[in-house]
Design a protein around this motif. Sequence first.
Motif, mmCIF file in Angstrom:
data_model
loop_
_atom_site.group_PDB
_atom_site.id
_atom_site.type_symbol
_atom_site.label_atom_id
_atom_site.label_comp_id
_atom_site.label_asym_id
_atom_site.label_seq_id
_atom_site.Cartn_x
_atom_site.Cartn_y
_atom_site.Cartn_z
ATOM 1 N N VAL A 108 1.266 -0.709 -0.599
ATOM 2 C CA VAL A 108 -0.258 0.091 -0.222
ATOM 3 C C VAL A 108 0.837 1.217 0.488
ATOM 4 O O VAL A 108 1.645 1.450 0.949
ATOM 5 N N ILE A 109 0.787 1.938 -0.693
ATOM 6 C CA ILE A 109 1.878 3.295 -1.176
ATOM 7 C C ILE A 109 0.494 4.434 -1.408
ATOM 8 O O ILE A 109 -0.499 4.201 -1.400
ATOM 9 N N GLY A 110 1.901 5.173 -0.757
ATOM 10 C CA GLY A 110 0.898 6.990 -1.125
ATOM 11 C C GLY A 110 1.648 7.682 -0.897
ATOM 12 O O GLY A 110 2.376 8.310 -2.157
ATOM 13 N N HIS A 111 2.823 8.413 0.085
ATOM 14 C CA HIS A 111 3.492 9.299 0.364
ATOM 15 C C HIS A 111 4.806 8.796 -1.083
ATOM 16 O O HIS A 111 5.099 7.816 -0.256
ATOM 17 N N GLY A 112 4.984 9.384 -2.176
ATOM 18 C CA GLY A 112 6.394 8.792 -2.893
ATOM 19 C C GLY A 112 5.470 7.650 -3.448
ATOM 20 O O GLY A 112 6.917 6.907 -3.873
ATOM 21 N N ALA A 113 4.629 7.774 -4.138
ATOM 22 C CA ALA A 113 4.177 6.252 -4.511
ATOM 23 C C ALA A 113 5.317 6.554 -5.586
ATOM 24 O O ALA A 113 5.762 4.991 -5.909
ATOM 25 N N GLU A 114 5.326 6.613 -6.743
ATOM 26 C CA GLU A 114 6.611 7.203 -8.020
ATOM 27 C C GLU A 114 8.351 6.200 -7.308
ATOM 28 O O GLU A 114 8.597 5.335 -8.483
ATOM 29 N N GLN A 115 8.747 6.794 -6.004
ATOM 30 C CA GLN A 115 9.905 6.935 -5.847
ATOM 31 C C GLN A 115 9.683 4.528 -5.649
ATOM 32 O O GLN A 115 10.450 4.905 -5.476
#
Length: 458
Positions: A51-58
């Motif tokens: 589960v990603i959110g902040h800095g998802a692309e990184q």
Amino acid sequence: MTTDIVILAAGQGSRMKSALPKVLHAVGGKPMVKHVIDNARQLGQARVHVVIGHGAEQLKEQLSDESLSFAVQAEQLGTGHAVAQAVPDLADDSVTLILYGDVPLTQPETMQKLVNAAHTGALGLLTVKLENPTGYGRIVRAEGTDEVIAIVEQKDASSDELQINEVNTGIMAVPTSLLRKWLPALSSNNAQGEYYLTDIIAMAASEGVRIDAQHPSCEQEVQGVNNRVQLAQLERWYQLQQAEQLMLSGATLADPARVDVRGSVDVAGDVLIDINAVFEGRVVLETGVVIEPNCVLKNVTVGKNTRIKANSVLEDSTIGESCDIGPFARIRPGTDLAKGAKIGNFVETKKAIIGEGSKVNHLSYIGDAIIGKNSNIGAGTITCNYDGVNKSATHIGDNAFIGSNTALVAPVSVGNSATIGAGSTVTKSVADDTLSVARAKQVMLSNWQRPVKKAKES
């Protein structure tokens, strides 16, 4: 029943004071979330969801080589809300293990205990007792029994509940069918205004679902990281575990507190590692190897009875037995040293195959070269392997002698038992058993006037 693993990695980690997402900060040279993934992979054929959110692309970029599915938590509304984002991708008949990307050192054996509990229909919950439980949700058990009935967060706890030192780690395993039922029933009516995943504990208790509390082997297994101080503390603990394993495997460490393992190190018996050694990638040290102070080894195999002298750096290379390297040597990728080879102080090698017993003792650069057996390369010798566009190779035979301050302009070869006079610039191949001298004729002027410093004008 299959296993789904959900790793929560959407938080910003503002206390890290960093543009890098918190879960990408490293412990032991590896991002924290990668530790979690690697340990979870040891459970077998489990499917891993992040589960990603902040800095998802990184995060996606850093984990691009992993077989993962991603779920996006666009708003940070709590752990229950985060898990809910992954639910559509979970199998109905699975067990879901919930882990955290900033809790990197939970061991596979601990995870497996939780999964086993959930496979029996229970809710597997990981708890730990702390001397200072401040900040953690407290485990509330039914009076007079060991039955877990709720988790109360710090900000919502009563004065009596704040005295409890058994705390929630947040790590749990739940039958997915129950998770699907409980998550929509979560409420944000609490001090934080968030959907707490921990509220499903009370739901499980009210429905008579057994809550199987398991415990880690030590508190560092469940230690999370919120700032750089905690990151450094966890790093030191992790490195001490690596050092202890090296010693149990047969290595003597001059100081276990001054060795850093940022990958894996396989050691045989009677290896000696002095202070400030750094190991990266996969390193193999065979019997009798000595690593002197301040050395860095990355993806290197070192043969038995070889000595790496102080302040040397070795990378992506294979070192044979009974070699002698350094001090202040730089062994770059593609170097292969045969038995008894010697690389001396301030010598740099790159893509160099150096034969048995050959020596490159001082202040030399040997790149894109093949050197035979028992050859001697004098101080200040360089292989001129790059013409500005292409790299070319230098071949030196057995028993050759290369005089000091020689430049070998590749592509060029030097034959067996050939000798190159000191100070030569060699542009043509040299035959076996010959002497080659390629330098300007020395001139002496007896009436030469040595320059003198001009007097300063007044």
